[in-house]
Structure formats: C-alpha cells, structure tokens
Enzyme design. Structure first.
Site, PDB file in Angstrom:
ATOM      1  N   THR A  46       9.667  -0.380 -39.470  1.00  0.00           N
ATOM      2  CA  THR A  46      10.391  -0.117 -40.856  1.00  0.00           C
ATOM      3  C   THR A  46       9.506   0.593 -41.868  1.00  0.00           C
ATOM      4  OG1 THR A  46      11.527  -2.356 -40.686  1.00  0.00           O
ATOM      5  CG2 THR A  46      11.296  -1.516 -42.817  1.00  0.00           C
TER       6      THR A  46
ATOM      7  N   LEU B 230       5.246  -5.321 -43.188  1.00  0.00           N
ATOM      8  CA  LEU B 230       5.795  -4.130 -43.348  1.00  0.00           C
ATOM      9  C   LEU B 230       4.613  -2.955 -43.591  1.00  0.00           C
ATOM     10  CD1 LEU B 230       9.145  -4.283 -45.185  1.00  0.00           C
ATOM     11  CD2 LEU B 230       8.631  -4.363 -42.768  1.00  0.00           C
TER      12      LEU B 230
ATOM     13  N   ASN C 220      16.813  -2.659 -42.827  1.00  0.00           N
ATOM     14  CA  ASN C 220      15.982  -3.816 -42.491  1.00  0.00           C
ATOM     15  C   ASN C 220      16.383  -4.427 -43.996  1.00  0.00           C
ATOM     16  OD1 ASN C 220      14.587  -5.982 -42.359  1.00  0.00           O
ATOM     17  ND2 ASN C 220      12.619  -4.864 -41.900  1.00  0.00           N
TER      18      ASN C 220
ATOM     19  N   CYS D 101      13.466  -8.541 -43.770  1.00  0.00           N
ATOM     20  CA  CYS D 101      12.039  -8.951 -43.312  1.00  0.00           C
ATOM     21  C   CYS D 101      11.540 -10.201 -44.040  1.00  0.00           C
ATOM     22  CB  CYS D 101      11.248  -7.595 -43.741  1.00  0.00           C
ATOM     23  SG  CYS D 101       9.465  -8.099 -43.093  1.00  0.00           S
TER      24      CYS D 101
ATOM     25  N   GLY E  67      10.057 -14.025 -30.188  1.00  0.00           N
ATOM     26  CA  GLY E  67       9.518 -14.456 -28.778  1.00  0.00           C
ATOM     27  C   GLY E  67      10.711 -15.498 -28.348  1.00  0.00           C
TER      28      GLY E  67
ATOM     29  N   GLY F 286      16.087 -10.910 -29.780  1.00  0.00           N
ATOM     30  CA  GLY F 286      15.403 -12.084 -30.232  1.00  0.00           C
ATOM     31  C   GLY F 286      14.918 -12.837 -28.891  1.00  0.00           C
ATOM     32  N   GLY F 287      13.852 -12.700 -28.244  1.00  0.00           N
ATOM     33  CA  GLY F 287      13.418 -13.402 -27.261  1.00  0.00           C
ATOM     34  C   GLY F 287      13.734 -13.041 -25.987  1.00  0.00           C
TER      35      GLY F 287
ATOM     36  N   THR G 155       8.931  -8.892 -28.921  1.00  0.00           N
ATOM     37  CA  THR G 155       7.489  -9.410 -28.722  1.00  0.00           C
ATOM     38  C   THR G 155       7.009  -9.290 -27.503  1.00  0.00           C
ATOM     39  OG1 THR G 155       8.018 -11.051 -30.564  1.00  0.00           O
ATOM     40  CG2 THR G 155       6.527 -11.750 -28.919  1.00  0.00           C
TER      41      THR G 155
HETATM   42  C1  LIG Z   1       4.600  -7.831 -34.800  1.00  0.00           C
HETATM   43  C2  LIG Z   1       6.097  -7.600 -35.139  1.00  0.00           C
HETATM   44  C3  LIG Z   1       6.214  -6.853 -36.049  1.00  0.00           C
HETATM   45  C4  LIG Z   1       7.735  -6.453 -36.488  1.00  0.00           C
HETATM   46  N1  LIG Z   1       8.171  -5.469 -37.503  1.00  0.00           N
HETATM   47  C5  LIG Z   1       9.334  -5.413 -37.726  1.00  0.00           C
HETATM   48  C6  LIG Z   1       9.558  -4.289 -38.650  1.00  0.00           C
HETATM   49  O1  LIG Z   1       8.975  -3.535 -39.128  1.00  0.00           O
HETATM   50  N2  LIG Z   1      10.863  -4.241 -38.907  1.00  0.00           N
HETATM   51  C7  LIG Z   1      11.924  -4.992 -38.208  1.00  0.00           C
HETATM   52  O2  LIG Z   1      13.166  -5.054 -38.653  1.00  0.00           O
HETATM   53  N3  LIG Z   1      11.653  -6.013 -37.553  1.00  0.00           N
HETATM   54  C8  LIG Z   1      10.367  -6.027 -37.297  1.00  0.00           C
HETATM   55  N4  LIG Z   1      10.024  -7.102 -36.348  1.00  0.00           N
HETATM   56  C9  LIG Z   1      11.033  -7.930 -35.688  1.00  0.00           C
HETATM   57  C10 LIG Z   1      11.491  -7.452 -34.309  1.00  0.00           C
HETATM   58  O3  LIG Z   1      12.005  -6.321 -34.489  1.00  0.00           O
HETATM   59  C11 LIG Z   1      12.565  -8.385 -33.723  1.00  0.00           C
HETATM   60  O4  LIG Z   1      13.875  -8.487 -34.751  1.00  0.00           O
HETATM   61  C12 LIG Z   1      12.071  -9.650 -33.504  1.00  0.00           C
HETATM   62  O5  LIG Z   1      10.676  -9.695 -33.457  1.00  0.00           O
HETATM   63  C13 LIG Z   1      12.886 -10.516 -32.544  1.00  0.00           C
HETATM   64  O6  LIG Z   1      12.889 -10.094 -31.548  1.00  0.00           O
HETATM   65  P1  LIG Z   1      11.755 -10.693 -30.034  1.00  0.00           P
HETATM   66  O7  LIG Z   1      11.843 -11.915 -30.075  1.00  0.00           O
HETATM   67  O8  LIG Z   1      12.168  -9.738 -28.965  1.00  0.00           O
HETATM   68  O9  LIG Z   1      10.453 -10.131 -30.822  1.00  0.00           O
HETATM   69  C14 LIG Z   1       8.795  -7.187 -35.984  1.00  0.00           C
HETATM   70  C15 LIG Z   1       8.423  -8.158 -35.084  1.00  0.00           C
HETATM   71  C16 LIG Z   1       7.181  -8.314 -34.722  1.00  0.00           C
HETATM   72  C17 LIG Z   1       6.851  -9.600 -33.576  1.00  0.00           C
END
Ligand SMILES: Cc1cc2nc3c(=O)[nH]c(=O)nc-3n(C[C@H](O)[C@H](O)[C@H](O)COP(=O)(O)O)c2cc1C
Length: 330
Positions: A56, A83, A137, A140, A226, A252-253, A275
């Site tokens: 983002t 961010l 986004n 956040c 996660g 998500g996860g 994640t």
């Molecule tokens: C370290 C980290 C940084 C993230 N930065 C952003 C971001 O800049 N913009 C955004 O929309 N989501 C961000 N997310 C959220 C992820 O894009 C995703 O929506 C969320 O982690 C759920 O997916 P996951 O469980 O596969 O991680 C971030 C997640 C993590 C873990």
C-alpha cells in the site's frame, strides 16, 4: 488428460479488465522484504502467478510504526508495519518502470487520509505503464484513522466513487473484517461502482509480553493474519458472494492449494497469499502447482466450475457470476 484453463478476466465487462493466467496472487505488503519485491530468491518464478499486489502506497512517504512490528504465535502473525512506504512519487518513478517489463500484472494498493487523497493517488497512477489495476486499502488497522473508511459503508462508498471517477483502471476495494457486518460495506462499495472486492485485511489483535507486562508490539495493537484468519476470511467471502454481483478476491490464512480451493468454492474467483510468504516466498508457486493437481484430480477443466460451488450443496459444478473464466465448461 483434458486441458485445465485457470485463466480469468477481472472484472469480465471492464474495458481495461485484468487478464490473469491463473487465480493466485501475492497479497499487498508481503511481496519481498519491502512489499515491492526486494530480496526475493532468484528461483522464485513469481511472473508465472496471476498477479502481484504491491505494498500500500500513500501520497507522502511513511516511516511506519515503532519496532517491534511483528509477533508470531501458534497459527497467527500479528503485524503493525504502519504502512511504511516510500510515497507515491518514488513508487511511480522507481518501481513502476520495472513492473512494466514484467509479464505478470501488478496491482498497486493505495491509501489516503481523505477520500480526495485516494482520488489524487488514483489520478497519479492513471496512464502509468506497469500499473494494471488499483487495490484501494480502506482497511488498514495499523495507522491512526486507517480503519475509518472501511468501517463506514458511506465513507467506503464515497472513497470508491471518487477513485472510480479518477481512473480508467479496474478498481478493487479491500475491506476490513473489523466491522459488525462486512456485507453491508461490500454492498455499499459495489453500489458505488467498485469493480471487484478483496476480502479481507487483517483483524485487530494484541499480543502481551507477560514478563515485561506490556504489549509485544511497539504500536500496541496490530493486525492478525495467517491460518487463524482463514475461517473469518472464508465467512466474509461466503456471505458476500450471496449479496454482490462483482468478483471477490479472497485472502486470509492461505498456505496450501486446499486452502485456495476452499476460497474458490466459497465464492472467490481468485486468491491472494500473504503471511505464508514470510515462511517461504515460494508458497504461491507451490499453491499454484498443487491447485492444478487438485483440480485435475477432480476433472475440472475451467476455473469457473469450482467458483461458488460450496453454495450449491449436492451439485458438482455451478456457474460463476464473478470473474468469468476464459473458457467454457465442458
Ligand atoms: C507484514 C504484513 C504487511 C501487510 N501490509 C499490507 C498493506 O500494505 N496493505 C494491505 O492492504 N494489506 C497488507 N497486509 C494484509 C495482507 O495483504 C492480507 O490481507 C492479510 O495479511 C491476510 O492474508 P494472510 O493471512 O495470507 O496474510 C499486510 C500483512 C502483513 C502480514
């Protein structure tokens, strides 16, 4: 063996629709060490993926939240990156020209402090080679006021309207699970013209250090991601699929192809992996490889044969209303 076509058009009727060769994407904030692809292993053929969502990006550079910014527990991550990003000018100058040479489309995630700032960011990205779509986004949890837009259907709709009026790119709105009813927000942004939804961002959480008697993260609370987030994300996708006519990208996860398939069956037309990239940056490639195997084993020949099938108990295939697959079912 019949050919398996995983391609999709997102959204089908958009004049500049994203053409994805497959439904596996990298989630925003998790692409390399900086969210823009730095530090990835040379063995990672990320350009075989459907798309990459960049970190983002905000109008001004942001240093991010105080350290520590990450905590890890059993089945969950907690982050409060805040961010951190180099700002829109730097991203357009330094990153977009690199993306323009890639075969995989790059979706730029943007966030503003006011609806008008989201629109300004969208205008700045207009016509820039290397940016194939915008992910907005409004969700956040790690910045002051970062949730406000996504928590109010009216504000989220206003951001959507202003961004749509400022760009010819497909606009994906990324929603927050930190609301009483995500479907209400989804319906509001769909009615305001969103081309697609991304469900979901992280869930507000806290980790406590019992020895030091204080929160683990420097910023206090953070966003849970996660495997622990998967049931929450699946429910959001499943419920929203029944209520909107625009494509849904599920996130998500997800760590395995089986996880990805569950999201497709719940109604997502594509998935993002976040994640899991930190444990192994090759996860999206493995998920894609194993998804092909899983679908072939089920004798699926086109993606749309599995999208939303969990809504049709007892039927093996259901037509998808979202993210049309490029080929017809057999
Ligand atoms: C370290 C980290 C940084 C993230 N930065 C952003 C971001 O800049 N913009 C955004 O929309 N989501 C961000 N997310 C959220 C992820 O894009 C995703 O929506 C969320 O982690 C759920 O997916 P996951 O469980 O596969 O991680 C971030 C997640 C993590 C873990």
């Amino acid at each position: 063996m019949p050919k398996l076509d995983l391609s999709l058009t997102l959204p089908p009727a958009h004049p500049r629709a994203l053409r994805l060769v497959n439904p596996v994407m990298i989630a925003s904030g998790t692409f390399g060490t900086d969210g823009y692809g730095d530090g990835l292993p040379p063995t990672f053929l990320f350009q075989d993926l459907g798309a990459v969502v960049a970190k983002t990006t905000t109008l001004a550079p942001r240093a991010g939240n105080p350290q520590p910014r990450m905590a890890i527990g059993w089945g969950w991550h907690l982050n409060s990156i805040g961010l951190a990003n180099p700002g829109m000018d730097a991203v357009l100058r330094d990153k977009a020209p690199v993306w323009a040479a890639w075969k995989t489309p790059v979706i730029l995630s943007i966030a503003g402090e006011r609806a008008g700032e989201f629109a300004e960011l969208a205008r700045m990205a207009e016509g820039v080679p290397g940016i194939a779509a915008l992910e907005v986004n409004v969700s956040c949890p790690n910045v002051e006021g970062g949730l406000e837009f996504g928590q109010s259907p009216e504000l989220a709709a206003e951001v959507t309207r202003q961004v749509k009026a400022s760009t010819t790119l497909p606009v994906v709105i990324k929603l927050s699970p930190n609301v009483t009813d995500i479907v209400q927000v989804a319906c509001a942004v769909a009615a305001a013209g969103a081309d697609a939804l991304c469900l979901i961002n992280t869930l507000v959480g806290l980790a406590v250090d019992s020895h030091r008697q204080r929160p683990v993260l420097g910023a206090g609370r953070g966003g849970v991601s996660g495997p622990a987030l998967k049931p929450v994300a699946l429910a959001a996708v499943y419920r929203t699929h029944d209520s909107v006519d625009i494509p849904i990208v599920g996130v998500g996860g997800i760590t395995t192809a089986e996880d990805a398939l569950e999201f497709l069956m719940a109604g997502a037309c594509a998935v993002q992996i976040g994640t899991a990239n930190f444990a192994d940056p090759l996860t999206p490639a493995h998920v894609l490889r194993d998804l092909r195997l899983l679908l072939r084993r089920r004798r699926v020949t086109a993606l749309r044969q599995v999208i939303g099938t969990a809504h049709h108990l007892g039927q093996s295939a259901a037509p998808s209303k979202a993210g049309s697959a490029a080929s017809a079912p057999p």
